[in-house]
Scaffold this active site. Structure first.
Site, PDB file in Angstrom:
ATOM      1  N   ASP A  44       7.027  -3.052   3.178  1.00  0.00           N
ATOM      2  CA  ASP A  44       5.697  -2.659   1.971  1.00  0.00           C
ATOM      3  C   ASP A  44       6.215  -3.765   0.480  1.00  0.00           C
ATOM      4  OD1 ASP A  44       3.015  -2.338   0.905  1.00  0.00           O
ATOM      5  OD2 ASP A  44       4.945  -1.184  -0.677  1.00  0.00           O
ATOM      6  N   SER A  45       5.784  -3.927  -0.091  1.00  0.00           N
ATOM      7  CA  SER A  45       5.996  -5.084  -1.826  1.00  0.00           C
ATOM      8  C   SER A  45       6.643  -4.535  -2.665  1.00  0.00           C
ATOM      9  CB  SER A  45       4.222  -5.554  -2.288  1.00  0.00           C
ATOM     10  OG  SER A  45       3.178  -3.766  -1.583  1.00  0.00           O
ATOM     11  N   CYS A 107       2.209  -2.883   4.595  1.00  0.00           N
ATOM     12  CA  CYS A 107       1.297  -2.890   3.128  1.00  0.00           C
ATOM     13  C   CYS A 107      -0.114  -3.257   4.023  1.00  0.00           C
ATOM     14  CB  CYS A 107       2.276  -3.824   2.503  1.00  0.00           C
ATOM     15  SG  CYS A 107       1.892  -5.486   0.947  1.00  0.00           S
ATOM     16  N   GLU A 186       1.856   4.685  -8.852  1.00  0.00           N
ATOM     17  CA  GLU A 186       2.877   4.684 -10.007  1.00  0.00           C
ATOM     18  C   GLU A 186       3.489   5.288 -11.283  1.00  0.00           C
ATOM     19  OE1 GLU A 186       4.881   0.998  -8.515  1.00  0.00           O
ATOM     20  OE2 GLU A 186       3.981   1.020  -6.671  1.00  0.00           O
ATOM     21  N   CYS A 218      -5.075   0.769   1.471  1.00  0.00           N
ATOM     22  CA  CYS A 218      -3.377   0.083  -0.111  1.00  0.00           C
ATOM     23  C   CYS A 218      -3.012   1.279   0.411  1.00  0.00           C
ATOM     24  CB  CYS A 218      -4.134  -0.428  -0.737  1.00  0.00           C
ATOM     25  SG  CYS A 218      -2.786  -0.227  -2.341  1.00  0.00           S
ATOM     26  N   HIS A 220      -0.532   3.059  -1.683  1.00  0.00           N
ATOM     27  CA  HIS A 220      -0.914   3.753  -2.860  1.00  0.00           C
ATOM     28  C   HIS A 220      -1.578   5.361  -2.177  1.00  0.00           C
ATOM     29  CE1 HIS A 220       1.762   0.966  -3.846  1.00  0.00           C
ATOM     30  NE2 HIS A 220       2.471   1.357  -4.937  1.00  0.00           N
TER      31      HIS A 220
HETATM   32  N1  DGL Z   1       1.213  -2.032  -1.164  1.00  0.00           N
HETATM   33  C1  DGL Z   1       0.053  -2.975  -1.589  1.00  0.00           C
HETATM   34  C2  DGL Z   1      -0.297  -2.587  -0.171  1.00  0.00           C
HETATM   35  O1  DGL Z   1      -0.977  -2.205   1.043  1.00  0.00           O
HETATM   36  C3  DGL Z   1      -0.374  -2.650  -2.536  1.00  0.00           C
HETATM   37  C4  DGL Z   1       0.778  -2.478  -3.898  1.00  0.00           C
HETATM   38  C5  DGL Z   1       0.673  -5.042  -4.187  1.00  0.00           C
HETATM   39  O2  DGL Z   1      -0.287  -5.129  -5.068  1.00  0.00           O
HETATM   40  O3  DGL Z   1       1.613  -5.245  -3.596  1.00  0.00           O
HETATM   41  O4  DGL Z   1      -1.823  -3.711  -0.192  1.00  0.00           O
END
Ligand code: DGL
Length: 305
Positions: A44-45, A107, A186, A218, A220
Site C-alpha cells: 500500500d502507499s 491500495c 491517520e 480507499c 482507510h
Molecule cells: N491507500 C490509498 C488508497 O487506498 C489512500 C492513501 C493515499 O492517497 O495514498 O487509495
C-alpha cells in the site's frame, strides 16, 4: 455500524478465482509453480493497507505476510498515473525478493492506476482491491444506484464504474472524492465530531440521490465505517473492498492449490512489515488496528528496487 448492512455479513461462498499474470487458466505457466508455503506479498502507499492485512489474518490465518507501506511517498491519491505506476513497480520488485507466492495490491489508487502495468510482466498471481469491491457492489445493489468514495485519483480514473458496468450495464455509479478522510484516520479521529461533520458534508449528495450501496474505495475508510454507516442510514449497504479482496484471494489460492495447509511454527516471523520511512509511527498505527502485537517494521530504501 448502526443499522447499516456491511458487505462482509454476506453469507456466500468464496468467489471464483481470478488469475492474472502469465498464469493461463490458473494453471501456473511461467518459471515455476510457486511454493504454497511462501508468503503473500501485500503493499500500500502507507498504513491503510493494514485493513487488508487485518482481513488476511482473519480469513487466512495460516498464511505468512510480507507487507510494504510506502510511508515516505504517501499519499498516492493525488499523484499521477505514471508516478503511482513507477512506485508500484518498484514495490513489486522488492516483494519478489521474498519469493512471494502472490501479490495483493491493497491500495485502491495503485489498483486503479497500475494494475494493467503490473499484470503485464509478472509470473505470480496478482490481485488488486478494485475488481472484488466492484463485483460485490454490482451484486448488492437493488435500486441500481451505487456510490463510490475514494481518493481523487481513484474517482478520476472511473475504474470502479468501468468494472461495475462490465458486470451490470443498468447501474448508475456516483463517485465522490473524500480527500480529508485519510488524514483524519491517520490522526486517529475515528469517532470524532470533526470526522462526523466532514463525512456529513461529503456524503450529503450521495444521500440526496438515494444510493443503496456505497463502496469504501480507499484503504482507510473501513476504519470509519461506523460513522459512514450511521450517516448513510439503514438502507445503504457498505462494501468493504478489503474484505471482498481477501475472499477473492482465498478462492484464487485454493484454485491454484497454493493455500498454506498448516500454520507456521512457533518462532516463525509470520508477519513482516517494511516501510520506506518512519517505522516507529507505522508500528504504533499498526498496533492500533491489528490486535496481533506487531513489534517492529524495517525501513528500506525503495528507490533501490
Ligand atoms: N491507500 C490509498 C488508497 O487506498 C489512500 C492513501 C493515499 O492517497 O495514498 O487509495
Amino acid at each position: 455500524m448502526t443499522g447499516t448492512a456491511i458487505s462482509e455479513n454476506a453469507d456466500s461462498t468464496a468467489d471464483s478465482a481470478t488469475c492474472r499474470g502469465g498464469l493461463a487458466g490458473c494453471g501456473v505457466s511461467g518459471p515455476a509453480q510457486p511454493d504454497r508455503n511462501a508468503p503473500i506479498g501485500v503493499f500500500d502507499s502507507g498504513v491503510g493497507g493494514l485493513t487488508v492485512v487485518r482481513e488476511i489474518i482473519r480469513q487466512l490465518p495460516n498464511e505468512e505476510i510480507i507487507y510494504f507501506g510506502d510511508t515516505a511517498r504517501v499519499p498516492y491519491g493525488n499523484k499521477s498515473q505514471e508516478t503511482v505506476t513507477r512506485f508500484s513497480e518498484q514495490i513489486v520488485r522488492f516483494l519478489r525478493t521474498f519469493r512471494v507466492k502472490t501479490i495483493v495490491v491493497a491500495c485502491n489508487t495503485a489498483s486503479a492506476y497500475a494494475m494493467e502495468a503490473l499484470e503485464r510482466d509478472i509470473d505470480v498471481p496478482i490481485i488488486g482491491v478494485v475488481k472484488p469491491g466492484a463485483k460485490a457492489a454490482a451484486e448488492t445493489t437493488r435500486n441500481g444506484r451505487i456510490g463510490v468514495i475514494a481518493t481523487e485519483a481513484t474517482i478520476g480514473s472511473q475504474i470502479y464504474a468501468k468494472y461495475i458496468q462490465e458486470l451490470n450495464r443498468d447501474v448508475t455509479i456516483y463517485g465522490k472524492a473524500c480527500p480529508l478522510f485519510v488524514p483524519l484516520v491517520e490522526e486517529g479521529l475515528l469517532e470524532d465530531p470533526v470526522t462526523d461533520e466532514i463525512a456529513r458534508r461529503y456524503l450529503a449528495e450521495l444521500i440526496d440521490i438515494d444510493i443503496d450501496t456505497l463502496i469504501l474505495g480507499c484503504t482507510h475508510y473501513p476504519l470509519i465505517r461506523s460513522t459512514l454507516g450511521r450517516i448513510m442510514g439503514e438502507g445503504v449497504t457498505l462494501v468493504n473492498p478489503a474484505y471482498e479482496t481477501t475472499r477473492e484471494l482465498h478462492g484464487m489460492l485454493a484454485g491454484l492449490n497454493l493455500l498454506r495447509r498448516e500454520s507456521p511454527g512457533l518462532g516463525s516471523n509470520r508477519y513482516q512489515f517494511y516501510v520506506s520511512d518512519k517505522a516507529e509511527k507505522f508500528v504504533r498505527f499498526a498496533n492500533s488496528i491489528i490486535k496481533y502485537g506487531i513489534l517492529s517494521a524495517k525501513t528500506i530504501n525503495i528507490e533501490d528496487y
